[in-house]
Design an enzyme around this catalytic site. Structure first.
Site, PDB file in Angstrom:
ATOM      1  N   LYS A   1     -18.210  12.915   2.777  1.00 19.32           N
ATOM      2  CA  LYS A   1     -19.471  12.477   3.404  1.00 19.32           C
ATOM      3  C   LYS A   1     -19.715  13.204   4.730  1.00 19.32           C
ATOM      4  O   LYS A   1     -20.798  13.691   4.990  1.00 19.32           O
ATOM      5  CB  LYS A   1     -19.470  10.960   3.694  1.00 19.32           C
ATOM      6  CG  LYS A   1     -19.333  10.070   2.482  1.00 19.32           C
ATOM      7  CD  LYS A   1     -19.570   8.608   2.832  1.00 19.32           C
ATOM      8  CE  LYS A   1     -18.575   8.019   3.819  1.00 19.32           C
ATOM      9  NZ  LYS A   1     -17.199   7.944   3.309  1.00 19.32           N
TER      10      LYS A   1
ATOM     11  N   ARG B   1     -21.400  -0.392   5.424  1.00 17.75           N
ATOM     12  CA  ARG B   1     -20.171  -0.533   4.631  1.00 17.75           C
ATOM     13  C   ARG B   1     -20.027  -1.935   4.043  1.00 17.75           C
ATOM     14  O   ARG B   1     -19.065  -2.190   3.311  1.00 17.75           O
ATOM     15  CB  ARG B   1     -18.955  -0.251   5.521  1.00 17.75           C
ATOM     16  CG  ARG B   1     -18.440   1.187   5.463  1.00 17.75           C
ATOM     17  CD  ARG B   1     -17.277   1.289   6.428  1.00 17.75           C
ATOM     18  NE  ARG B   1     -16.321   2.304   6.140  1.00 17.75           N
ATOM     19  CZ  ARG B   1     -16.306   3.515   6.717  1.00 17.75           C
ATOM     20  NH1 ARG B   1     -17.238   3.856   7.559  1.00 17.75           N
ATOM     21  NH2 ARG B   1     -15.350   4.353   6.439  1.00 17.75           N
TER      22      ARG B   1
ATOM     23  N   ARG C   1      -5.384  16.696   5.027  1.00 16.70           N
ATOM     24  CA  ARG C   1      -6.393  17.239   5.939  1.00 16.70           C
ATOM     25  C   ARG C   1      -5.967  17.066   7.395  1.00 16.70           C
ATOM     26  O   ARG C   1      -5.211  16.160   7.747  1.00 16.70           O
ATOM     27  CB  ARG C   1      -7.754  16.580   5.702  1.00 16.70           C
ATOM     28  CG  ARG C   1      -7.892  15.191   6.283  1.00 16.70           C
ATOM     29  CD  ARG C   1      -9.307  14.645   6.105  1.00 16.70           C
ATOM     30  NE  ARG C   1      -9.456  13.337   6.734  1.00 16.70           N
ATOM     31  CZ  ARG C   1     -10.563  12.624   6.718  1.00 16.70           C
ATOM     32  NH1 ARG C   1     -11.620  13.058   6.067  1.00 16.70           N
ATOM     33  NH2 ARG C   1     -10.621  11.460   7.328  1.00 16.70           N
TER      34      ARG C   1
ATOM     35  N   ARG D   1      -5.349  12.306  11.551  1.00 14.34           N
ATOM     36  CA  ARG D   1      -5.881  11.012  11.976  1.00 14.34           C
ATOM     37  C   ARG D   1      -4.878   9.924  11.638  1.00 14.34           C
ATOM     38  O   ARG D   1      -4.253   9.959  10.578  1.00 14.34           O
ATOM     39  CB  ARG D   1      -7.203  10.746  11.234  1.00 14.34           C
ATOM     40  CG  ARG D   1      -8.423  11.124  12.043  1.00 14.34           C
ATOM     41  CD  ARG D   1      -9.697  11.077  11.237  1.00 14.34           C
ATOM     42  NE  ARG D   1      -9.964   9.802  10.578  1.00 14.34           N
ATOM     43  CZ  ARG D   1     -11.112   9.532   9.950  1.00 14.34           C
ATOM     44  NH1 ARG D   1     -12.072  10.420   9.895  1.00 14.34           N
ATOM     45  NH2 ARG D   1     -11.283   8.356   9.364  1.00 14.34           N
TER      46      ARG D   1
ATOM     47  N   ARG E   1      -7.758   1.591   2.822  1.00 20.17           N
ATOM     48  CA  ARG E   1      -9.172   1.954   3.013  1.00 20.17           C
ATOM     49  C   ARG E   1      -9.874   2.062   1.662  1.00 20.17           C
ATOM     50  O   ARG E   1     -11.027   1.655   1.521  1.00 20.17           O
ATOM     51  CB  ARG E   1      -9.267   3.288   3.781  1.00 20.17           C
ATOM     52  CG  ARG E   1      -8.870   3.147   5.245  1.00 20.17           C
ATOM     53  CD  ARG E   1      -8.537   4.492   5.871  1.00 20.17           C
ATOM     54  NE  ARG E   1      -9.680   5.373   5.995  1.00 20.17           N
ATOM     55  CZ  ARG E   1      -9.580   6.697   6.154  1.00 20.17           C
ATOM     56  NH1 ARG E   1      -8.403   7.281   6.196  1.00 20.17           N
ATOM     57  NH2 ARG E   1     -10.658   7.417   6.277  1.00 20.17           N
TER      58      ARG E   1
END
Ligand code: AMP
Length: 215
Positions: free
Chosen positions: A13, A88, A127, A160, A171
């Site tokens: 996104k 969300r 990532r 992160r 998540r």
């Protein structure tokens, strides 16, 4: 132009929102980026959100509603915006409907990116993110003294805290249980553009623009 980009964490996104915002000359509003900035600065909101964000939970709807209300009033949103990471929950979608009503926004586009959980887990675990500008790279492309290709910072890439595998699974569960039903809320309220999120970045952008009639 008012756009929501929707999909699981790690589906791409943020990457697509940045590209589309630049191509369509609209603002990119990422609630995750706003929260990370607030945490870095140690604001009231940041202090309330820190533990929740780092452990992959959802920040309460009233806080998120306030954040989005303020963001949409900013000058940079005058020409339109792409919302990334909001709404969300159904409650957040209702808050957004009230704001859009007030702002007399009539046309809303929702872009939904799809990918299997396994693809997402692998992407998020591999990532790294630039701590200065938020650009994302694949871990295997990183070496020491790495120069950020976007903001040119040196050695600025970090993992992160919420990209840890256990947190990723939490998540994803929250996405399936709480966020995914938000898609149904928009079926009769927005133009829906559904896109396969497993193709190359360029192809995904192309497919989105073609489906939106802007290709
Ligand atoms: P993101 O960068 O969109 O993956 O967001 C990172 C984290 O920020 C999420 O895992 C949540 O903890 C928090 N967050 C971002 N947007 C929202 C939202 N709309 N509602 C609740 N929490 C959010």
């Amino acid at each position: 132009m008012q756009i929501i980009i929707f999909g699981a964490p790690g589906v791409g996104k943020g990457t697509q929102a940045k590209i589309l915002a630049s191509k369509l000359n609209i603002a990119h509003i990422s609630t995750g980026d706003i929260l990370r900035e607030a945490i870095k600065k140690g604001t009231d909101t940041g202090m309330k959100a820190k533990a929740i964000v780092e452990t992959g939970g959802l920040v309460p709807d009233d806080i998120m509603g306030g954040i989005i209300k303020d963001a949409l009033k900013e000058d940079r949103c005058k020409n339109g915006y792409i919302l990334d990471g909001f709404p969300r929950t159904i409650e957040q979608a209702k808050i957004l409907s009230a704001i859009l009503n007030e702002l007399k926004v009539e046309k809303l586009t929702l872009i939904k990116l799809d990918a299997d959980d396994q693809v997402i887990i692998s992407r998020l675990s591999n990532r790294l993110v630039c701590s200065k500008c938020g650009n994302i790279i694949v871990k295997s492309n990183y070496s020491s003294n790495f120069n950020c290709p976007v903001c040119k910072s040196v050695d600025s890439y970090i993992k992160r805290k919420d990209d840890d595998e256990e947190v990723i699974r939490k998540r994803l569960k929250l996405y399936h249980d709480t966020t995914s039903p938000v898609f149904n809320y928009y079926k009769d309220k927005a133009e829906i553009v559904e896109i396969n999120g497993t193709e190359s970045i360029d192809n995904i952008t192309k497919n989105i623009l073609v489906k939106m009639g802007k290709g």
